[in-house]
Design a protein around this motif. Structure first.
Motif, mmCIF file in Angstrom:
data_model
loop_
_atom_site.group_PDB
_atom_site.id
_atom_site.type_symbol
_atom_site.label_atom_id
_atom_site.label_comp_id
_atom_site.label_asym_id
_atom_site.label_seq_id
_atom_site.Cartn_x
_atom_site.Cartn_y
_atom_site.Cartn_z
ATOM 1 N N ILE A 40 0.489 -1.249 -0.073
ATOM 2 C CA ILE A 40 -0.083 0.286 0.507
ATOM 3 C C ILE A 40 0.875 1.104 -0.156
ATOM 4 C CG2 ILE A 40 -2.247 0.755 0.759
ATOM 5 C CD1 ILE A 40 -2.329 -1.650 2.452
ATOM 6 N N GLY A 41 0.831 1.964 -0.771
ATOM 7 C CA GLY A 41 1.611 2.725 -1.399
ATOM 8 C C GLY A 41 0.668 4.537 -1.311
ATOM 9 N N GLU A 42 1.687 5.645 -1.761
ATOM 10 C CA GLU A 42 0.724 6.773 -2.011
ATOM 11 C C GLU A 42 0.424 7.110 -3.541
ATOM 12 O OE1 GLU A 42 2.468 10.126 0.430
ATOM 13 O OE2 GLU A 42 3.472 8.500 1.749
ATOM 14 N N SER A 43 1.336 6.895 -4.386
ATOM 15 C CA SER A 43 1.458 6.727 -5.739
ATOM 16 C C SER A 43 1.010 4.856 -6.802
ATOM 17 C CB SER A 43 2.259 7.706 -6.033
ATOM 18 O OG SER A 43 2.913 8.086 -7.844
ATOM 19 N N ALA A 44 0.656 5.666 -7.716
ATOM 20 C CA ALA A 44 0.718 4.386 -8.702
ATOM 21 C C ALA A 44 2.474 4.059 -9.469
ATOM 22 C CB ALA A 44 -0.267 4.661 -9.767
ATOM 23 N N LEU A 45 2.396 5.100 -9.693
ATOM 24 C CA LEU A 45 4.166 5.569 -10.150
ATOM 25 C C LEU A 45 5.267 4.069 -9.251
ATOM 26 C CD1 LEU A 45 3.624 8.567 -11.314
ATOM 27 C CD2 LEU A 45 3.929 6.533 -12.288
ATOM 28 N N ASP A 46 4.768 5.276 -7.526
ATOM 29 C CA ASP A 46 5.543 4.288 -6.761
ATOM 30 C C ASP A 46 5.705 2.434 -6.856
ATOM 31 O OD1 ASP A 46 6.621 6.129 -6.126
ATOM 32 O OD2 ASP A 46 5.231 7.247 -4.746
ATOM 33 N N MET A 47 3.952 2.726 -6.626
ATOM 34 C CA MET A 47 4.643 0.869 -6.608
ATOM 35 C C MET A 47 4.503 -0.165 -7.873
ATOM 36 S SD MET A 47 2.654 0.416 -3.902
ATOM 37 C CE MET A 47 4.312 1.723 -3.120
ATOM 38 N N MET A 48 4.277 0.727 -8.993
ATOM 39 C CA MET A 48 4.853 -0.273 -10.648
ATOM 40 C C MET A 48 6.160 -0.283 -10.132
ATOM 41 S SD MET A 48 2.304 1.490 -13.210
ATOM 42 C CE MET A 48 3.370 0.711 -14.690
ATOM 43 N N ALA A 49 7.122 1.059 -9.558
ATOM 44 C CA ALA A 49 8.766 1.070 -9.688
ATOM 45 C C ALA A 49 8.768 0.020 -8.122
ATOM 46 C CB ALA A 49 8.911 2.740 -8.944
ATOM 47 N N LEU A 50 8.083 -0.123 -7.133
ATOM 48 C CA LEU A 50 8.316 -0.599 -6.317
ATOM 49 C C LEU A 50 8.100 -2.263 -6.593
ATOM 50 C CD1 LEU A 50 8.599 -1.835 -3.510
ATOM 51 C CD2 LEU A 50 6.793 -1.993 -2.623
#
Length: 366
Positions: A231-241
């Motif tokens: 669970i994160g703040e941004s879809a871009l961050d989650m794709m990067a993760l």
């Protein structure tokens, strides 16, 4: 009035009225061009604000500094610790407080920055496509994601391109859904980048649900097969993760973005939709991310909503049931706090981007 929008509530509730409600006193000796209010703790002045009034709104700034300024939403958001009896986190909490101050029982939550009080989201107003050139140009060149990562999210329908039929301007889009009904798209987070102006664009569809909806990307056959949920703040961050994770940790994993805010309505059904999952809180590696960690963890473990907020004096205020704590901003760590207060579970973990604010920034550095 039960369908009053977030924007309408902002327009009808004055900062001066809210200030008086939570104990600020008007300084009658101040200048005529503005209102000056002071808040005291006993005989000690703890805050002083200046309010400017126009024909249609009020804005404020605090003489304590720390960027404490803006409209009535900013005023309430920066002083949640002075209110009691509200529901939710972040903007959900502000909306609940505004609703109560207006004497309403129900509020239609809307993002006051993107939406206006006339807008209604309708999928038929948009062209939903999959323009690979735009998607790969933005996610690959600008966000530096591998083509395999982009392809994996395309296959499960978690990224597409969207344009409004009236203007035809196309953006990379991430569909938002409500967890209680995840098959229905109720909003899109929109992203793009203008190479000529060297500036990015971030927004949501007008009238779309943002307060109780989130972006969900699942790589499991069924929702209840999800074993790891990030669970994160941004879809871009989650794709990067996703790209940064070892291959074995991607199996039957799912990713959720809350769009920059943490709302109770966004996370309350997570354990129902994903009953067999281990939760990983992957919020930003900054103060707000640590606050989200504690707020979400307390809700998941205790089933209650805490009050947690950074005040204008640079202190983090945490109210957990019968105790209230005040911690210096530089000393506040979500992992340390949760461990010291035994807010833990073997199915709940916190992960942070190493040496970076978020996982997309970390990915770019690798």
């Amino acid at each position: 009035m039960n369908n009053t929008s977030f924007q309408e509530l902002k327009n009808h509730i004055k900062i001066s009225d809210v200030a008086e409600y939570i104990g600020y006193r008007l300084n009658t000796g101040a200048g005529k061009k503005y209102l000056e209010y002071r808040l005291f703790n006993g005989s000690t002045k703890v805050d002083e604000i200046v309010i400017y009034t126009t024909s249609y709104s009020q804005t404020f700034f605090s003489r304590n500094g720390y960027g404490d300024k803006g409209d009535v939403v900013n005023f309430i958001m920066n002083r949640l610790h002075l209110f009691s009896g509200y529901q939710g986190f972040g903007y959900d909490a502000v909306a609940d407080i505004l609703c109560k101050l207006a004497g309403l029982d129900i509020i239609k939550h809307k993002n006051n920055v993107v939406l206006n009080n006339e807008a209604k989201f309708c999928l038929d107003d948009y062209s939903i496509t999959c323009n690979l050139k735009i998607i790969y140009a933005y996610l690959g060149k600008i966000r530096q994601m591998d083509s395999s990562t982009i392809s994996d999210f395309l296959k499960i329908g978690s990224v597409c391109t969207v344009s409004h039929k009236k203007n035809n301007y196309m953006n990379v889009a991430f569909p938002y859904r409500v967890l209680s009904n995840p098959d229905q798209v109720v909003n899109y987070e929109l992203r793009n980048y203008n190479l000529h102006k060297q500036e990015g664009y971030k927004g949501f569809c007008s009238g779309g649900n943002k307060s109780t909806a989130c972006w969900i990307a699942s790589f499991a056959p069924k929702w209840n097969d999800v074993q790891s949920l990030y669970i994160g703040e941004s879809a871009l961050d989650m794709m990067a993760l996703y790209q940064l994770l070892p291959e074995r940790m991607r199996i039957n994993a799912a990713f959720i973005s809350l769009g920059g805010n943490l709302g109770y309505g966004q996370i309350k059904d997570i354990r129902k939709l994903f009953p067999n999952t281990v939760l990983y809180l992957a919020f930003d590696n900054d103060l707000q991310g640590h606050i989200y960690d504690v707020a979400a963890a307390y809700f998941f473990v205790k089933g209650k909503q805490p009050k947690i907020f950074r005040n204008s004096n640079g202190k983090v205020i945490v109210k957990l049931e019968n105790q209230e704590l005040e911690i210096k901003e530089e000393d506040f760590s979500s992992k340390v706090f949760l461990k010291s207060h035994r807010i833990e579970a073997d199915w709940l973990h916190i992960i942070k981007a190493q040496g970076s604010k978020d996982f997309n920034e970390m990915l770019k550095k690798n």
